[in-house]
Motif scaffolding. Sequence first.
Motif, PDB file in Angstrom:
ATOM      1  N   ARG A   1       0.739  -9.190 -21.976  1.00  0.00           N
ATOM      2  CA  ARG A   1       1.154  -9.906 -20.764  1.00  0.00           C
ATOM      3  C   ARG A   1       2.658  -9.892 -20.518  1.00  0.00           C
ATOM      4  NH1 ARG A   1      -2.982 -14.594 -19.006  1.00  0.00           N
ATOM      5  NH2 ARG A   1      -4.898 -13.545 -19.616  1.00  0.00           N
ATOM      6  N   GLN A   2       3.381  -9.119 -21.307  1.00  0.00           N
ATOM      7  CA  GLN A   2       4.824  -9.006 -21.091  1.00  0.00           C
ATOM      8  C   GLN A   2       5.190  -7.733 -20.325  1.00  0.00           C
ATOM      9  OE1 GLN A   2       6.605 -11.694 -21.948  1.00  0.00           O
ATOM     10  NE2 GLN A   2       4.637 -12.480 -22.670  1.00  0.00           N
ATOM     11  N   ILE A   3       4.197  -6.986 -19.880  1.00  0.00           N
ATOM     12  CA  ILE A   3       4.462  -5.725 -19.177  1.00  0.00           C
ATOM     13  C   ILE A   3       5.274  -5.997 -17.909  1.00  0.00           C
ATOM     14  CG2 ILE A   3       3.414  -3.793 -17.932  1.00  0.00           C
ATOM     15  CD1 ILE A   3       1.042  -3.979 -19.847  1.00  0.00           C
ATOM     16  N   LYS A   4       6.386  -5.275 -17.778  1.00  0.00           N
ATOM     17  CA  LYS A   4       7.249  -5.419 -16.602  1.00  0.00           C
ATOM     18  C   LYS A   4       7.083  -4.262 -15.617  1.00  0.00           C
ATOM     19  CE  LYS A   4      10.955  -8.090 -18.801  1.00  0.00           C
ATOM     20  NZ  LYS A   4      12.421  -8.143 -19.064  1.00  0.00           N
ATOM     21  N   GLU A   5       6.793  -3.058 -16.153  1.00  0.00           N
ATOM     22  CA  GLU A   5       6.704  -1.880 -15.298  1.00  0.00           C
ATOM     23  C   GLU A   5       5.342  -1.213 -15.481  1.00  0.00           C
ATOM     24  OE1 GLU A   5      10.043   0.730 -15.748  1.00  0.00           O
ATOM     25  OE2 GLU A   5      11.437  -0.931 -16.097  1.00  0.00           O
ATOM     26  N   LEU A   6       4.641  -0.993 -14.361  1.00  0.00           N
ATOM     27  CA  LEU A   6       3.298  -0.449 -14.404  1.00  0.00           C
ATOM     28  C   LEU A   6       3.203   0.696 -13.394  1.00  0.00           C
ATOM     29  CD1 LEU A   6       0.675  -1.065 -15.899  1.00  0.00           C
ATOM     30  CD2 LEU A   6       0.076  -2.685 -14.097  1.00  0.00           C
ATOM     31  N   TYR A   7       2.952   1.920 -13.907  1.00  0.00           N
ATOM     32  CA  TYR A   7       2.892   3.120 -13.069  1.00  0.00           C
ATOM     33  C   TYR A   7       1.452   3.632 -13.057  1.00  0.00           C
ATOM     34  CZ  TYR A   7       7.927   2.786 -13.671  1.00  0.00           C
ATOM     35  OH  TYR A   7       9.228   2.332 -13.689  1.00  0.00           O
ATOM     36  N   LEU A   8       0.791   3.490 -11.899  1.00  0.00           N
ATOM     37  CA  LEU A   8      -0.644   3.771 -11.809  1.00  0.00           C
ATOM     38  C   LEU A   8      -0.969   4.846 -10.780  1.00  0.00           C
ATOM     39  CD1 LEU A   8      -1.910   0.065 -11.901  1.00  0.00           C
ATOM     40  CD2 LEU A   8      -1.582   1.630 -13.817  1.00  0.00           C
ATOM     41  N   TRP A   9      -0.005   5.648 -10.412  1.00  0.00           N
ATOM     42  CA  TRP A   9      -0.201   6.694  -9.412  1.00  0.00           C
ATOM     43  C   TRP A   9      -1.219   7.710  -9.927  1.00  0.00           C
ATOM     44  CZ3 TRP A   9       4.245   8.205  -5.794  1.00  0.00           C
ATOM     45  CH2 TRP A   9       3.831   9.172  -4.897  1.00  0.00           C
ATOM     46  N   GLY A  10      -2.407   7.739  -9.315  1.00  0.00           N
ATOM     47  CA  GLY A  10      -3.426   8.715  -9.703  1.00  0.00           C
ATOM     48  C   GLY A  10      -4.425   8.210 -10.714  1.00  0.00           C
ATOM     49  N   VAL A  11      -4.327   6.942 -11.131  1.00  0.00           N
ATOM     50  CA  VAL A  11      -5.325   6.367 -12.034  1.00  0.00           C
ATOM     51  C   VAL A  11      -6.645   6.213 -11.275  1.00  0.00           C
ATOM     52  CG1 VAL A  11      -5.994   4.247 -13.229  1.00  0.00           C
ATOM     53  CG2 VAL A  11      -3.719   5.204 -13.567  1.00  0.00           C
ATOM     54  N   ALA A  12      -7.764   6.522 -11.928  1.00  0.00           N
ATOM     55  CA  ALA A  12      -9.098   6.386 -11.336  1.00  0.00           C
ATOM     56  C   ALA A  12      -9.184   7.107 -10.000  1.00  0.00           C
ATOM     57  CB  ALA A  12      -9.460   4.904 -11.162  1.00  0.00           C
ATOM     58  N   GLU A  13      -8.584   8.294  -9.930  1.00  0.00           N
ATOM     59  CA  GLU A  13      -8.552   9.047  -8.679  1.00  0.00           C
ATOM     60  C   GLU A  13      -9.765   9.967  -8.607  1.00  0.00           C
ATOM     61  OE1 GLU A  13      -4.879  10.743  -6.290  1.00  0.00           O
ATOM     62  OE2 GLU A  13      -5.320  11.952  -8.049  1.00  0.00           O
ATOM     63  N   HIS A  14     -10.614   9.733  -7.649  1.00  0.00           N
ATOM     64  CA  HIS A  14     -11.810  10.551  -7.463  1.00  0.00           C
ATOM     65  C   HIS A  14     -11.811  11.116  -6.045  1.00  0.00           C
ATOM     66  CE1 HIS A  14     -13.321   9.041 -11.240  1.00  0.00           C
ATOM     67  NE2 HIS A  14     -13.137   7.804 -10.816  1.00  0.00           N
ATOM     68  N   THR A  15     -12.349  12.300  -5.904  1.00  0.00           N
ATOM     69  CA  THR A  15     -12.345  12.949  -4.592  1.00  0.00           C
ATOM     70  C   THR A  15     -13.160  12.163  -3.575  1.00  0.00           C
ATOM     71  OG1 THR A  15     -12.172  15.084  -5.718  1.00  0.00           O
ATOM     72  CG2 THR A  15     -12.760  15.110  -3.388  1.00  0.00           C
ATOM     73  N   HIS A  16     -14.333  11.704  -3.982  1.00  0.00           N
ATOM     74  CA  HIS A  16     -15.194  10.964  -3.059  1.00  0.00           C
ATOM     75  C   HIS A  16     -15.377   9.548  -3.592  1.00  0.00           C
ATOM     76  CE1 HIS A  16     -16.043  14.693  -0.992  1.00  0.00           C
ATOM     77  NE2 HIS A  16     -16.366  15.248  -2.144  1.00  0.00           N
ATOM     78  N   ARG A  17     -14.713   8.621  -2.955  1.00  0.00           N
ATOM     79  CA  ARG A  17     -14.842   7.229  -3.356  1.00  0.00           C
ATOM     80  C   ARG A  17     -15.835   6.520  -2.447  1.00  0.00           C
ATOM     81  NH1 ARG A  17      -8.684   5.726  -3.637  1.00  0.00           N
ATOM     82  NH2 ARG A  17      -8.087   6.427  -5.697  1.00  0.00           N
ATOM     83  N   SER A  18     -16.668   5.715  -3.050  1.00  0.00           N
ATOM     84  CA  SER A  18     -17.568   4.882  -2.263  1.00  0.00           C
ATOM     85  C   SER A  18     -16.875   3.570  -1.932  1.00  0.00           C
ATOM     86  CB  SER A  18     -18.851   4.606  -3.055  1.00  0.00           C
ATOM     87  OG  SER A  18     -18.539   3.839  -4.212  1.00  0.00           O
ATOM     88  N   ARG A  19     -17.401   2.866  -0.983  1.00  0.00           N
ATOM     89  CA  ARG A  19     -16.818   1.579  -0.606  1.00  0.00           C
ATOM     90  C   ARG A  19     -16.866   0.604  -1.776  1.00  0.00           C
ATOM     91  NH1 ARG A  19     -15.457  -1.087   3.953  1.00  0.00           N
ATOM     92  NH2 ARG A  19     -15.712  -3.349   3.985  1.00  0.00           N
TER      93      ARG A  19
END
Length: 547
Positions: free
Chosen positions: A160-178
């Motif tokens: 819980r001390q995380i200050k910087e979080l880089y999530l660009w492209g995490v869980a990236e799927h071509t076809h996402r459902s709602r």
Amino acid sequence: MVKTLSDISLNFIQNNLHKLDDVCKLPTVYKELLLEQIAWHDLLTESYVPHMTKLFSKSLTKINFYKCEQISDNLLKSIAASECKLESLSIIKCFGITDDGVQAITRNQTELKLLRLRGMKQLTDNALKLVWSENLIVVDLKQSSGISFKGVDTLAGRNRQIKELYLWGVAEHTHRSRSHEERMHAYVISLAYHLGPSLEVLDTKLNQMCDECLVAVASYCPNMRILNLHGSSKISGQALTKFSIGCPGLKVLDLSFCTHLCSPPDVEALWTLPTSLTDLSLIGILLTDTQILVECLQRLRRLKCVKLCGVPALNDETLAQILEHIGAGLTLFDISGSVSASLTDKALEAVTQHCSSLEALHLSLIPNMTGTGLLPLLRDPVRATRLKGLAIGMKKLSYEVLSEVVAQCSNLERLHLSGVTCVDDEILTTLAQNCPGLSRLCIKGCRLVTDVGVCELARHCSLVSLVVSGVGSLTDASIFCLANCCPQLEEIYMNGCANISPVAVRYLKDCTIPRLFVGHATPNAAPDQLMARNLDTGQFCRVDKLV
């Protein structure tokens, strides 16, 4: 420019580990550097790996592996067996590593401050299962598409001390459902709750954020300093306003391609952006309301970096109105890629008049500019020497302006001249002699350039990045010169350079210290092309047409 004595020594050691018995006595910093370099140069053969154990010790605090498919789970387990206490673990695009290896190297690492698992598409949430450190402040999972927001949320709940979080492209799927997007957004809200006031930097991409997520960040994370919403097309003006109120100390905001903000009533949220901002990007927002654009930027008096690429409301008049209020404080100004013919050299007169502190100026791909409006700035010795970055890839760029740039801007570090047809060897020679600190250069499509200009640059400048794609006259002479003079070269793009041989490229890779990225596609090369070394000159040349 040549390799330093320490670099030469490290190269000797990395190639002779099997012969040296006292390597274990090296200071920790050199052991860490050797581990990096051995991976960079793909030396981890089956016979060589056993000798690497000489570098493993309890004192190791930093591991950095980059694009090495030889790195395996077993190697990470061997490092972990040394009982080292890591503070920094960075593994980028090493596809031989699985969840098992990451778990081994992160188990009991209670001193870990930085965790970077970038581009590791084969990893899943299990890779993060044993990451537990009260000191962890930076987590970078960019492009690790196999990791889900559920895994990130679980990680945030334990650290819980995380200050910087880089999530660009995490869980990236071509076809996402709602339903998939709804679950993802729910986990983003949850991790904002878990990290709360600790979170200061959040980097996301392409609809990973929705209105509810943005409001949650505003509610739980009031200390946010940097937020990247690049491509978050679903963000509304109402949510952005709530965020601006909830995070009044925000310094950096990227709203690039947040297309929902270009029309009423959402566009009015730009009036509410925090006045604490020092860096703002509005790239690709098709904003046509000139009044809102001008008033939005005029009130942000602390701005130092502004990016307005592809904003239709920007023209000679609005640009002058904006710079009159904020120009004096700007250090970076980017208006590249104008979407209309509304920007001319008159706009550059406003830049020259008001921007007295510029360190970087980007003007590429503006069709009606010759650059002559910059001449007074370039001829001012104080302001010219302050410039460190220039992107002036304009089709109509004046040779007079280009000559002033290479003669007067002696502290240039980055120069982008893509498509400038008047660039020749004389320009590059002057650039080399006057700008010794130049490290990044793009001369893509500058067809008048030959080996003479590139070799002169290599001899005088410690190049890190070079783009010469489309410069078809270049030969192996340029590559050998770069190999001998630019050991710190990290990337080179030379697509279409058919006279450069693969053998010379391999030699260049061997000579550079970091892992060198090479772009060398020659689709127009002759299918039967045969290269051979000229024993008189040492260069490789075509011999398939010799009689």
